[in-house]
Write a protein that holds these residues in place. Sequence first.
Motif, PDB file in Angstrom:
ATOM      1  N   GLY A  59       0.833  -1.207   0.000  1.00 46.78           N
ATOM      2  CA  GLY A  59       0.000   0.000   0.000  1.00 46.78           C
ATOM      3  C   GLY A  59       0.860   1.247   0.000  1.00 46.78           C
ATOM      4  O   GLY A  59       0.593   2.208  -0.727  1.00 46.78           O
ATOM      5  N   TRP A  65       3.932   1.570  -1.144  1.00 44.54           N
ATOM      6  CA  TRP A  65       4.591   1.765  -2.442  1.00 44.54           C
ATOM      7  C   TRP A  65       3.614   2.323  -3.465  1.00 44.54           C
ATOM      8  O   TRP A  65       3.977   3.153  -4.293  1.00 44.54           O
ATOM      9  N   ILE A  66       2.363   1.885  -3.400  1.00 41.29           N
ATOM     10  CA  ILE A  66       1.386   2.441  -4.341  1.00 41.29           C
ATOM     11  C   ILE A  66       1.161   3.917  -4.032  1.00 41.29           C
ATOM     12  O   ILE A  66       1.025   4.741  -4.933  1.00 41.29           O
ATOM     13  N   PHE A  67       1.177   4.256  -2.733  1.00 39.40           N
ATOM     14  CA  PHE A  67       1.048   5.666  -2.373  1.00 39.40           C
ATOM     15  C   PHE A  67       2.234   6.460  -2.923  1.00 39.40           C
ATOM     16  O   PHE A  67       2.072   7.566  -3.452  1.00 39.40           O
ATOM     17  N   LEU A  68       3.436   5.889  -2.826  1.00 43.05           N
ATOM     18  CA  LEU A  68       4.614   6.577  -3.370  1.00 43.05           C
ATOM     19  C   LEU A  68       4.470   6.774  -4.876  1.00 43.05           C
ATOM     20  O   LEU A  68       4.877   7.797  -5.427  1.00 43.05           O
ATOM     21  N   LEU A  69       3.886   5.779  -5.542  1.00 39.49           N
ATOM     22  CA  LEU A  69       3.630   5.912  -6.981  1.00 39.49           C
ATOM     23  C   LEU A  69       2.753   7.138  -7.259  1.00 39.49           C
ATOM     24  O   LEU A  69       3.029   7.916  -8.178  1.00 39.49           O
ATOM     25  N   THR A  70       1.720   7.330  -6.429  1.00 32.82           N
ATOM     26  CA  THR A  70       0.870   8.508  -6.659  1.00 32.82           C
ATOM     27  C   THR A  70       1.666   9.793  -6.403  1.00 32.82           C
ATOM     28  O   THR A  70       1.456  10.790  -7.083  1.00 32.82           O
ATOM     29  N   VAL A 109       4.884  10.207  -6.978  1.00 35.33           N
ATOM     30  CA  VAL A 109       5.747  10.418  -8.149  1.00 35.33           C
ATOM     31  C   VAL A 109       4.943  11.105  -9.247  1.00 35.33           C
ATOM     32  O   VAL A 109       5.407  12.058  -9.879  1.00 35.33           O
ATOM     33  N   LEU A 110       3.715  10.646  -9.462  1.00 32.65           N
ATOM     34  CA  LEU A 110       2.930  11.231 -10.550  1.00 32.65           C
ATOM     35  C   LEU A 110       2.386  12.605 -10.185  1.00 32.65           C
ATOM     36  O   LEU A 110       2.168  13.443 -11.062  1.00 32.65           O
ATOM     37  N   LEU A 111       2.198  12.867  -8.884  1.00 33.82           N
ATOM     38  CA  LEU A 111       1.797  14.212  -8.461  1.00 33.82           C
ATOM     39  C   LEU A 111       2.906  15.206  -8.800  1.00 33.82           C
ATOM     40  O   LEU A 111       2.654  16.237  -9.424  1.00 33.82           O
ATOM     41  N   LEU A 163      10.132   4.859   4.037  1.00 32.09           N
ATOM     42  CA  LEU A 163       9.981   4.827   2.576  1.00 32.09           C
ATOM     43  C   LEU A 163       9.582   6.203   2.058  1.00 32.09           C
ATOM     44  O   LEU A 163      10.115   6.702   1.067  1.00 32.09           O
ATOM     45  N   LEU A 210      11.691   8.840  -0.379  1.00 37.96           N
ATOM     46  CA  LEU A 210      11.156   9.368  -1.647  1.00 37.96           C
ATOM     47  C   LEU A 210      11.310  10.882  -1.691  1.00 37.96           C
ATOM     48  O   LEU A 210      11.681  11.463  -2.721  1.00 37.96           O
TER      49      LEU A 210
END
Lengths: 536, 123, 218
Positions: free
Chosen positions: C31, C33-38, C40-42, C198, C202
Amino acid sequence: MYDKALPQPNYLSEPKGLKSWLLTTDHKRIGLMYFAAIMGAFILGGIFAMLIRIELISPSKVMMGADAYNQVFTLHGAIMIFLFIIPSIPAALGNLILPLMLGAKDVAFPRLNLCSWYIYVFGALFAVYSMFANAVDTGWTFYTPYSSETGTAVISMALAVFILGFSSIFTGLNFIVTIHKLRAPGLTWYKLPLFVWAIYATGILQVMATPVIGITMVLLVLERVAGIGIFDPAMGGDPVLFQHFFWFYSHPAVYIMILPGMGIISELITAFSRKKIFGYKAIAYSSLAIAFISFLVWGHHMFVSGQSRFAAMIFSFLTFFVAVPSAIKVFNWMATLYKGSISFATPMLYALSFLFLFAIGGLTGVFLGALAVDVHLHDTYFVVAHFHYVMMGGTVVALLGGIHYWWPKVFGRMYSEVWGKVCAALVFIGFNVTFLPQFVMGSQGMPRRYYTYPEQYQAMHLFSTIGSWILGVGFLIMTIYLLHSVFKGRIVGKNPWGALTLEWETTSPPSPHNFEATPEVTHGPYDYDKIVVEPT
Amino acid sequence: MAENQQQHHVTPLWVYLGVGGALLVLTVVTVAVAKVDFGVLVGVSSLNIIVAMIIASIKAILVALFFMHLIYDAKINMAVFITALLFLGVFIGLTMFDTVRRADVYELEEGPIKPKAKIYQNQ
Amino acid sequence: MATTSTHSAHPDYLQHHFSDPQQQQEAAKLGMWIFLLTEVLLFGGLFCAYVIYRSWDPQLFINANKELSVPLGALNTIVLITSSVTMALAIRCVQLNKSKQSAAYLIATLAFAAVFLVVKYFEYSHKIHLGQLPGQFYTYTGIEGNNPHIFFSVYFMMTGLHGLHVLGGMGAIGWVLWKTVKRQLHSEYYTPMENVGLYWHLVDMIWIFLFPLLYLIG
């Protein structure tokens, strides 16, 4: 053999009290709370739609001025997109059904799940504020430079979109992790119901696309508040860049809307054909393919925006690829129907409507993806008709099918089958009467979002408005018989449709912890050739 | 449970200190090379930015692999992270297909689409 | 279950819908890592704006970038990298049940984060003083080229959003510090600290890219 009373304890009855609902972490209750919220948004957006149609009954003023008309169609779009259709299937039906389908006790992060509902409500308050404080009139697309100039309440609506985005992200994140980590023993990836695959692909879109609309809305607000000049041509900025930012989210977002609907259709088609689904893996992977390709095609919304021709050609070329996985799904559904023993229960009527309407909506999308054709059809009623065939004829019809399919699971009671069929017919007829004329008008050049029009279009606008009334009557009757069934409906057993997915193995309505014991999965979701379950 | 042990992987102290040291050295390097003019790469972009981005990427990979444990972790987490970078690339890349060629001018020549079509033969 | 045999079958940190601590930890991490993905795209939107405007007018970016202080930017890079090291060491200590050391490393991380923001404050106030502000507030006249305010719009949005993330990270570190002091985190259960770590890495990683992109264009 029917039980006289609902099984106890069930999630609706235990624990009691308003506080136990407002602070619940039970995915089923949160799903119901989402359901209530999105239905409220649907009614609101629907009222605006009816107002638009009434105003367009004649080219002259009927009930509102031109500025008010701009505000009404903007609110219709913004509310339907951001408050209703994006959260509709994933957040409401997904929350209600997905953990049951997985044999899980709850979603991976129950508190985050509740949090996302409150974020949704908080965002909705901003949207409602914008509605009453000089409602926004930019269209739901907020294109600059108009949106950075107009005197209407753009900021509060942009903040609403920003906040609602987080709700969507948290729902998607929750479901992805739930599907990865909380499947029941024996439930391998290829035994997952196709609804789960669809929600998984939707979750990927939600977490990857939504942050970009977030930053875009922040930039738009800053553009208005601080004049940062990124999107403002008067300050050296580029308004077309706004469209890139906006559509990088909003094109994948249309797949956030349609993919879960496709998932529901996969469930309905198999359950009511009593036949193993044709091409399970093809349907499952086509969901992921749609999710992936949808990120590569956003420029087809911008063919006449002044973007480079080079980009337009690439976007047009890539757009055709999205049609492939969508068509794979439709062909597989048709093949599943072939020689199935089809029963025309209410949910199945919606599924068959979907096939018809989505085929029209999808194919007209291919016309619009073709560069040269789009230059002619761009911003006409042809586009309006196209996306209503996909969004309403596709997603909303699938949602209605899903609601009627899982209603007995959620409430333990059955609605009136007769009225269900009548309303399915009304919705199908009303929908086509409303939107079929819009294809014709659009191809003849009637532009979208216009307050007035030449008299040659009046007959078709009249048709369209009458269709909207048929739709309205259909939804009204549906509301009545569904609410009636919650209290007075016939009590049903675990599995009224004789379907094979896991959610039908627990009681209706389920107990607060879903299953008495964690189920062991031994068969596939659609093994109707091997297993026969009598409806109860 | 063997897998359970794996989850509680404790990275040796020297790895953290070594990676931290490498990051600090690379920071000094990137400041130093910024003062050198590497010239221009085939008229597209200055080489300096490419050098700077390569150094930054090495630093980011070190952080991701060791500080964020991706090298020891379940592969799904790395897949999520790589997906994020991939789609960031799609976002910027496809937008640039527009912005860098916005000013392109296409010469149009007037003429029949199919010169051999019958209607042109009669004229 | 070698590692949990000393505890009861259902330890208090295990939520009811997970079957074992490992499942819970893996879920939380995925969960995160998926938040970190968001995240990155932000930031991706701002990186995209940066790339587009720089490719349109590279010379302007070179001229405007000379107004930024490389020493302060480099100092902040070093501060943030060091804070990443202390964060990683805090997690290592909690894995080894050294709560006091872990808390000390967390406090050090907080201190470095604060130093970062103080340096940022001095940079910002200098720019505000000179009128090197975003968009319509831009009043400085010393930069050659068209629309230098665009560079400062990009600069303030990128560093501003990053600064907000540093601030949020400090809050999160404070929260796990409190949990550590209360002895709620230990070698069997340290997921909150791991996830905050984490996030913090980031934030560091984004700065690793912001530093050369904004300060070292020269």
